[in-house]
Scaffold this motif. Structure first.
Motif, short mmCIF file in Angstrom:
data_model
loop_
_atom_site.label_atom_id
_atom_site.label_comp_id
_atom_site.label_asym_id
_atom_site.label_seq_id
_atom_site.Cartn_x
_atom_site.Cartn_y
_atom_site.Cartn_z
N ASP A 324 10.71 -0.72 -9.50
CA ASP A 324 10.17 -1.97 -8.98
C ASP A 324 11.17 -3.10 -9.29
OD1 ASP A 324 8.54 -3.87 -7.91
OD2 ASP A 324 6.98 -3.73 -9.43
N TRP A 325 12.36 -2.91 -8.76
CA TRP A 325 13.46 -3.83 -9.06
C TRP A 325 13.21 -5.22 -8.48
CZ3 TRP A 325 15.88 -6.05 -4.93
CH2 TRP A 325 15.73 -5.42 -3.69
N ARG A 326 12.58 -5.29 -7.32
CA ARG A 326 12.41 -6.60 -6.70
C ARG A 326 11.56 -7.52 -7.57
NH1 ARG A 326 13.08 -8.90 -1.75
NH2 ARG A 326 13.84 -6.96 -0.85
N ARG A 327 10.51 -6.99 -8.14
CA ARG A 327 9.67 -7.83 -9.01
C ARG A 327 10.40 -8.22 -10.29
NH1 ARG A 327 3.35 -7.15 -9.14
NH2 ARG A 327 3.97 -7.24 -6.95
N PHE A 328 11.14 -7.27 -10.85
CA PHE A 328 11.93 -7.55 -12.05
C PHE A 328 12.97 -8.63 -11.78
CE2 PHE A 328 15.58 -6.19 -14.84
CZ PHE A 328 15.03 -6.64 -16.02
N ASP A 346 23.98 -7.78 -3.49
CA ASP A 346 23.16 -8.05 -2.31
C ASP A 346 21.67 -8.10 -2.64
OD1 ASP A 346 23.52 -5.31 -2.88
OD2 ASP A 346 22.82 -4.73 -0.89
N LEU A 347 21.22 -7.26 -3.58
CA LEU A 347 19.81 -7.25 -3.94
C LEU A 347 19.42 -8.55 -4.63
CD1 LEU A 347 19.33 -3.60 -5.27
CD2 LEU A 347 19.27 -4.44 -2.92
N ALA A 348 20.27 -9.01 -5.54
CA ALA A 348 19.97 -10.25 -6.25
C ALA A 348 20.01 -11.44 -5.29
CB ALA A 348 20.96 -10.46 -7.39
#
Length: 355
Positions: A324-328, A346-348
């Motif tokens: 659950d990287w997006r919430r972290f 890109d994710l950050a």
């Protein structure tokens, strides 16, 4: 109160979530993925060339073990109080290191990146400075540089003063007056020496949640105060205090993501991407305390793999699966920090920009 702006996203060693770290391909990809800056780790060679490696021991990030001509260079050394066995950059000239090829440092977690093993040569700091210049020429703005000087006390004792070598490299590349250059280190002494040698960029002190900095241990032995003294309110104000000399002050601190989260269990249910107001319930007061002391705050390292996430953000599956990287990432990016280091820039950027 400090006005909050969107935190900068720093490509941690480039974009090592996708390509082996500290390679040209990793840095070029970080730029294309929207990183505001990149962070190289800087170590020295036998002939005083600054090269980009996570550590000066390179068996885990290069193919050096497969070069029979270098078999006799394998040795055991003590680096910052820890014995290490392998091959060390300071035992090679740059010409010798340039024959090696880079490898993924954590192939078990990053198998796609490891498919690029042995494709790319090592880079010097000068190569990265040239790459940033060319990237800036092709776009509206050149990416920033956040350089980490690794094992400064160790290298100084070996006759390789990283502060002096770094400033000489900037001068040779025409970067002496370049705006936006940041230098960071886990050792305060080298940051002080940089200022004394004329460096006027930003200096950031890296702080771990345990242990003591190597420069203090070298000077004071077992009596050396640990990083926790710097993380106290008194320590933070000392780092940013106008009462200290300009050389001794720093511009910011950089801490592990766990230090930004609250010391208790992270209740993920308290925080939703649609409601950033609850972020205070799951973050510590470190960011606000540091800001009150006049210090910028950065945190490292944002990574999406289960094996790299706090337990509360892991999902069923392998360590290499993304949790659950997006919430972290959302929690950290809404915590008030001034910048984050990310292996997948890109994710950050996507989370920061609400995409």
């Amino acid at each position: 109160m400090r006005a909050r702006t969107a935190p900068v996203v720093i490509g941690h060693r480039g974009a090592p979530g996708y390509r082996p770290e500290h390679t040209r391909a990793s840095y070029e990809l970080a730029f294309r993925l929207g990183a505001d800056a990149v962070e190289p780790d800087v170590v020295a060679t036998k002939d005083g060339v600054l090269v980009l490696r996570h550590e000066n021991e390179i068996s885990g990030t290069t193919d050096v073990a497969g070069h029979p001509e270098f078999a006799d260079r394998r040795t055991t050394k003590e680096v910052d109080g820890s014995p290490l066995t392998g091959w060390f950059t300071e035992d090679f000239t740059w010409d010798e290191l340039s024959t090696l090829r880079a490898r993924e440092r954590i192939p078990g977690l990053r198998q796609p990146s490891s498919t690029f093993d042995d494709h790319y040569p090592l880079l010097r700091l000068r190569d990265l400075l040239d790459l940033i210049d060319r990237t800036g020429d092709a776009g509206p703005q050149a990416p920033g540089l956040v350089a980490e000087l690794k094992h400064a006390t160790y290298f100084d004792a070996a006759g390789y003063p990283l502060d002096e070598l770094f400033l000489a490299e900037l001068a040779d590349a025409g970067w002496t007056d370049r705006a936006g250059v940041v230098v960071e280190s886990f050792e305060h002494t080298v940051l002080t020496r940089l200022h004394e040698r004329g460096f006027r960029g930003r200096r950031v002190y890296l702080l771990e949640d345990s242990g003591a900095p190597a420069d203090r241990v070298a000077a004071l032995g077992s009596a050396a105060p640990g990083y926790e003294t710097d993380l106290s309110l008194r320590g933070l104000y000392a780092l940013g205090s106008a009462a200290r000399s300009a050389a001794e002050r720093v511009d910011g601190i950089s801490v592990e993501t766990a230090q930004v989260l609250s010391s208790g269990s992270v209740s993920v249910a308290l925080f939703g991407e649609e409601d950033a107001a609850d972020v205070g319930a799951v973050t510590s007061d470190l960011v606000d305390l540091a800001h009150s002391a006049g210090l910028a705050v950065f945190c490292w390292t944002l990574r999406p793999e289960n094996g790299m996430l706090p337990e509360e953000f892991r999902t069923p599956g392998a360590d290499s699966d993304w949790g659950d990287w997006r919430r972290f990432f959302s929690i950290l990016l809404h915590s008030g920090v001034d910048g984050v280091f990310a292996d997948h820039p890109d994710l950050a950027v996507a989370v920061r920009d609400g995409r």
